[in-house]
Design a protein around this motif. Structure first.
Motif, short mmCIF file in Angstrom:
data_model
loop_
_atom_site.label_atom_id
_atom_site.label_comp_id
_atom_site.label_asym_id
_atom_site.label_seq_id
_atom_site.Cartn_x
_atom_site.Cartn_y
_atom_site.Cartn_z
N THR A 252 0.69 -0.98 0.30
CA THR A 252 -0.01 -0.24 0.37
C THR A 252 0.77 1.17 0.02
O THR A 252 2.25 1.51 0.92
N SER A 253 0.55 2.47 -1.21
CA SER A 253 1.47 3.68 -1.01
C SER A 253 0.62 4.83 -0.09
O SER A 253 -0.59 4.53 -0.18
N VAL A 254 1.36 5.37 0.11
CA VAL A 254 0.68 6.81 0.91
C VAL A 254 1.79 8.00 0.18
O VAL A 254 2.61 8.36 0.59
N LEU A 255 0.65 8.56 -0.32
CA LEU A 255 1.39 9.63 -1.19
C LEU A 255 0.87 11.25 -0.80
O LEU A 255 0.02 11.57 -0.32
N VAL A 256 2.00 11.96 0.06
CA VAL A 256 1.62 12.88 0.70
C VAL A 256 2.75 14.07 0.98
O VAL A 256 3.74 13.94 0.91
N ASP A 257 1.85 15.50 0.54
CA ASP A 257 2.94 16.18 1.22
C ASP A 257 2.59 17.25 2.49
O ASP A 257 1.77 17.20 3.35
N THR A 258 3.78 16.70 3.31
CA THR A 258 4.38 15.87 4.98
C THR A 258 4.36 17.61 4.68
O THR A 258 4.56 17.44 6.77
N GLY A 259 5.06 18.54 4.27
CA GLY A 259 5.10 20.03 4.55
C GLY A 259 3.92 21.02 4.94
O GLY A 259 4.46 21.76 5.56
N GLN A 260 2.31 19.89 4.60
CA GLN A 260 0.79 20.91 4.61
C GLN A 260 0.81 20.19 5.44
O GLN A 260 -0.57 20.25 6.12
N VAL A 261 0.56 18.95 5.66
CA VAL A 261 -0.65 18.04 6.24
C VAL A 261 -0.14 17.84 7.42
O VAL A 261 0.89 16.67 7.61
N PHE A 262 -0.39 17.90 8.90
CA PHE A 262 0.06 17.63 9.97
C PHE A 262 -0.22 16.00 10.18
O PHE A 262 -1.43 14.79 9.60
N HIS A 263 0.87 15.45 10.54
CA HIS A 263 1.03 13.73 9.95
C HIS A 263 1.78 12.91 11.34
O HIS A 263 2.59 13.50 11.93
N ARG A 264 1.77 11.69 11.43
CA ARG A 264 2.46 11.17 12.61
C ARG A 264 2.48 9.70 12.38
O ARG A 264 1.72 8.66 11.11
N VAL A 265 3.36 9.07 12.69
CA VAL A 265 3.49 7.40 12.82
C VAL A 265 2.52 7.27 13.88
O VAL A 265 3.14 7.18 15.16
N PHE A 266 1.80 6.60 14.58
CA PHE A 266 1.17 5.67 15.46
C PHE A 266 1.71 4.66 15.99
O PHE A 266 2.62 3.98 14.78
N PRO A 267 2.19 4.40 17.36
CA PRO A 267 2.82 3.83 18.02
C PRO A 267 2.22 2.88 17.20
O PRO A 267 1.20 1.84 17.51
N PRO A 268 3.06 0.88 17.11
CA PRO A 268 2.68 0.07 16.98
C PRO A 268 1.92 -0.12 18.36
O PRO A 268 3.48 -0.24 19.55
N THR A 269 1.48 -1.18 18.57
CA THR A 269 1.24 -1.85 20.01
C THR A 269 0.71 -3.52 19.69
O THR A 269 1.24 -3.44 20.13
N GLU A 270 0.71 -3.80 18.02
CA GLU A 270 0.68 -5.12 18.42
C GLU A 270 2.18 -5.99 18.04
O GLU A 270 2.48 -6.80 17.49
N THR A 271 2.00 -5.73 16.41
CA THR A 271 2.74 -5.87 15.30
C THR A 271 4.28 -4.80 14.20
O THR A 271 3.96 -3.14 14.61
N GLU A 272 5.29 -5.10 14.42
CA GLU A 272 5.88 -4.12 13.71
C GLU A 272 5.91 -3.67 12.29
O GLU A 272 5.00 -4.21 11.23
N ARG A 273 6.13 -2.22 11.75
CA ARG A 273 5.92 -1.68 10.64
C ARG A 273 7.60 -2.24 9.64
O ARG A 273 8.46 -1.51 10.30
N TYR A 274 7.27 -2.57 8.98
CA TYR A 274 8.20 -2.10 7.88
C TYR A 274 7.81 -0.86 6.47
O TYR A 274 6.99 -1.43 5.83
N SER A 275 8.46 0.31 5.93
CA SER A 275 8.32 0.40 5.33
C SER A 275 9.55 1.40 4.56
O SER A 275 10.85 1.35 5.49
N VAL A 276 9.41 1.65 3.52
CA VAL A 276 10.36 2.85 2.24
C VAL A 276 9.37 4.01 2.53
O VAL A 276 8.58 3.94 1.80
N THR A 277 9.88 5.62 2.26
CA THR A 277 9.91 6.25 1.97
C THR A 277 10.75 6.88 1.23
O THR A 277 11.58 7.42 0.83
N PHE A 278 10.50 7.58 0.36
CA PHE A 278 10.57 8.30 -1.16
C PHE A 278 10.28 9.70 -1.04
O PHE A 278 8.86 9.80 -1.08
N ALA A 279 11.43 10.48 -0.52
CA ALA A 279 10.94 12.54 -0.98
C ALA A 279 11.83 13.10 -1.65
O ALA A 279 12.63 12.80 -2.25
#
Length: 325
Positions: A252-279
């Motif tokens: 799944t990909s998330v395309l976003v303007d992180t300078g305009q939109v408030f965002h965060r990583v919600f803390p994993p509570t059950e499973t680890e998350r792996y991801s790659v971000t291109f900027a």
């Protein structure tokens, strides 16, 4: 893939072998922290009335001058751009070639083998350089076209980040700010593509964001530390039921303007998350993180595989800090 409204919250511990080691580790961090703070202040200055008027006029001239040279988006790209302009976020299945997926999986396995007691661990530039296939995919014309159309100017590929979010508290650590609501300050407009390299549900550290309309209101608020807003303060401005989480299967990909939109990583509570971000940013960002870029020698080794446009997007030779008009 689903968007879930949700609630709640939550880099690296220094264990020096001696004073000399501590200095080698601390000095680069201090220099980087000062540079990031300066970038934040430069961006904040553009919102001051007098500075803003001059800076905005200069910026608008640049946009107008480049408008006729923007790539013509396809129908699919146009839908992404409309979503970015409306909500600030577009969610799509990621269509990565098999060799790029293989490259990503090797980095996931590398991170999985690391035995760490930290909230987040990331592949280092040297580790990314071992197999640059994933890195160079970030220079594909499709992504550069999207970035340029959204930013409105010739783009700079800031690099990529492969990370593993662990089921660990980030309280009191450098990573805590990423798990709070914040804006990125690399440039006026930033284009990022986050690709989930593992299945992500509500317990696996999903990407969270505040809709563009609400984010615009918050950006004009006073009294909030825009570098890291705790949940209770954000709830006072935007109710929890209006917070969004992006969940979905691997790729799944998330395309976003992180300078305009408030965002965060919600803390994993059950499973680890792996991801790659291109900027991506304009060619003159406020700040560029060196940790997202391959070492210079590795960049030179892939040069022959790149088109002139791709090479230009790397802005090789430019400093990390660059003044934006």
């Amino acid at each position: 893939m689903t968007l879930l409204p949700l609630a709640p919250v939550a880099d690296v511990d220094l264990a020096p072998a001696g004073p000399a080691h501590a200095a080698r580790v601390l000095v680069p961090r201090i220099v980087s922290a000062v540079a990031r703070r300066a970038a934040f202040l430069r961006r904040a200055a553009t919102r001051m009335p007098l500075v803003s008027q001059v800076s905005d006029r200069r910026y608008q001239r640049r946009l107008t001058k480049h408008a006729s040279q923007l790539p013509l988006p396809s129908a699919g790209q146009l839908k992404v751009l409309v979503a970015l302009n409306d909500a600030g976020v577009a969610v799509r299945p990621a269509d990565l070639p098999a060799e790029v997926v293989d490259s990503a999986d090797r980095l996931v396995e590398l991170l999985r083998r690391k035995n760490v007691d930290e909230p987040c661990v990331k592949a280092t530039p040297r580790e990314l350089a071992v197999d640059p296939t994933l890195f160079t995919w970030g220079l594909s014309d499709h992504l550069l076209d999207l970035a340029e159309c959204h930013i409105g100017l010739p783009v700079r590929y800031l690099g990529m980040e492969v990370k593993r979010e662990l089921v660990q508290s980030a309280a009191g650590r450098n990573h805590e700010v990423v798990r709070r609501w914040h804006l990125d300050h690399e440039d006026r407009r930033i284009f990022k593509v986050i690709v989930y390299l593992s299945d992500v549900d509500a317990g696996a550290g999903p990407f969270g964001y505040i809709h563009q309309a609400h984010s615009a209101t918050i950006r004009g608020s006073r009294g909030l530390d825009l570098r890291g807003v705790p949940d209770d303060e954000m709830h006072d401005v935007v109710p929890r039921h209006q917070w969004a989480q992006v969940t979905g299967p691997r790729m799944t990909s998330v395309l976003v303007d992180t300078g305009q939109v408030f965002h965060r990583v919600f803390p994993p509570t059950e499973t680890e998350r792996y991801s790659v971000t291109f900027a991506y940013s304009s060619r003159s960002p406020y700040y560029a993180y060196s940790r997202l870029m391959l070492p210079r020698r590795a960049i030179e080794q892939v040069r022959e595989r790149l088109s002139p446009r791709q090479w230009d997007a790397l802005c090789v030779g430019r400093t990390r800090r660059s003044r934006a008009a």
